[in-house]
Design a protein around this motif. Structure first.
Motif, PDB file in Angstrom:
ATOM      1  N   ASP A 110      -7.449   6.596   1.871  1.00  0.00           N
ATOM      2  CA  ASP A 110      -6.897   5.460   1.695  1.00  0.00           C
ATOM      3  C   ASP A 110      -5.867   5.185   2.663  1.00  0.00           C
ATOM      4  O   ASP A 110      -5.763   3.933   3.131  1.00  0.00           O
ATOM      5  CB  ASP A 110      -6.443   5.082   0.091  1.00  0.00           C
ATOM      6  CG  ASP A 110      -7.476   5.539  -0.811  1.00  0.00           C
ATOM      7  OD1 ASP A 110      -8.650   5.249  -0.691  1.00  0.00           O
ATOM      8  OD2 ASP A 110      -7.148   5.859  -2.018  1.00  0.00           O
ATOM      9  N   LYS A 126      -7.224   4.385   6.160  1.00  0.00           N
ATOM     10  CA  LYS A 126      -7.991   3.015   6.189  1.00  0.00           C
ATOM     11  C   LYS A 126      -6.710   1.916   6.164  1.00  0.00           C
ATOM     12  O   LYS A 126      -6.842   1.171   7.056  1.00  0.00           O
ATOM     13  CB  LYS A 126      -8.563   2.694   4.853  1.00  0.00           C
ATOM     14  CG  LYS A 126      -9.395   1.401   4.808  1.00  0.00           C
ATOM     15  CD  LYS A 126     -10.318   1.259   3.840  1.00  0.00           C
ATOM     16  CE  LYS A 126     -10.999  -0.014   3.840  1.00  0.00           C
ATOM     17  NZ  LYS A 126     -10.793  -1.116   4.772  1.00  0.00           N
ATOM     18  N   HIS A 184       0.888  -1.173  -0.102  1.00  0.00           N
ATOM     19  CA  HIS A 184      -0.034  -0.031   0.049  1.00  0.00           C
ATOM     20  C   HIS A 184       0.716   1.275  -0.195  1.00  0.00           C
ATOM     21  O   HIS A 184       0.772   2.234  -0.870  1.00  0.00           O
ATOM     22  CB  HIS A 184      -0.940   0.171   1.281  1.00  0.00           C
ATOM     23  CG  HIS A 184      -1.822  -1.337   1.433  1.00  0.00           C
ATOM     24  ND1 HIS A 184      -2.822  -1.277   0.600  1.00  0.00           N
ATOM     25  CD2 HIS A 184      -1.850  -2.278   2.183  1.00  0.00           C
ATOM     26  CE1 HIS A 184      -3.562  -2.473   1.003  1.00  0.00           C
ATOM     27  NE2 HIS A 184      -2.820  -3.014   1.919  1.00  0.00           N
TER      28      HIS A 184
END
Length: 145
Positions: free
Chosen positions: A113, A116, A61
């Motif tokens: 994003d 999260k 990520h």
């Protein structure tokens, strides 16, 4: 803290740092056309046993979110020797300027994003104990590898 940084640099090895920097373009090595380019050395000290979770978060990520926000990854390392082995991530980023770094970090940290990903990855406990950050500029005598 100074001793930890010395230990980290020793564990990382000057060759690895020079190799990573050598992979940059001549413009990046020289500090850009306007001389504003900065590099950021970041050292993440993890909670015991949580380095795999941090590496997964970066792999899956964080690196792509950095790219989304204009933060350029140069290279990432994990030390091979104690006392930093198995609990430290070391990396270098490239920013167009200190001002852009500040702006891009703020955008990254405020990104839903990222919020999260961070929340989900810490569901089973905190990952990072401490972060060291040092901004750097290339010297005029840095090797052009």
């Amino acid at each position: 803290m100074q001793e930890q940084r010395r230990t980290m640099l020793k564990a990382m090895g000057a060759g690895a740092m020079m190799f990573a920097m050598g992979g940059l373009s001549a413009e990046a090595q020289d500090g850009s056309k306007d001389g504003a380019t900065v590099f950021e050395l970041r050292i993440y000290h993890t909670v015991e046993g949580r380095l795999p979770a941090l590496l997964a978060r970066f792999r899956d990520h964080t690196v792509s979110l950095f790219t989304k926000h204009g933060i350029v990854s140069v290279a990432y390392w994990t030390p091979t020797d104690d006392p930093l082995k198995d609990k430290t991530l070391i990396y270098v980023l490239k920013h167009p300027s200190r001002e852009e770094a500040t702006k891009n970090w703020k955008a990254f940290q405020d990104d839903p994003d990222w919020i999260k990903v961070k929340t989900d990855s810490e569901a089973s406990g905190k990952i990072v104990e401490k972060v060291d950050s040092t901004f750097m500029t290339m010297t005029d005598f840095s090797p052009k590898v």
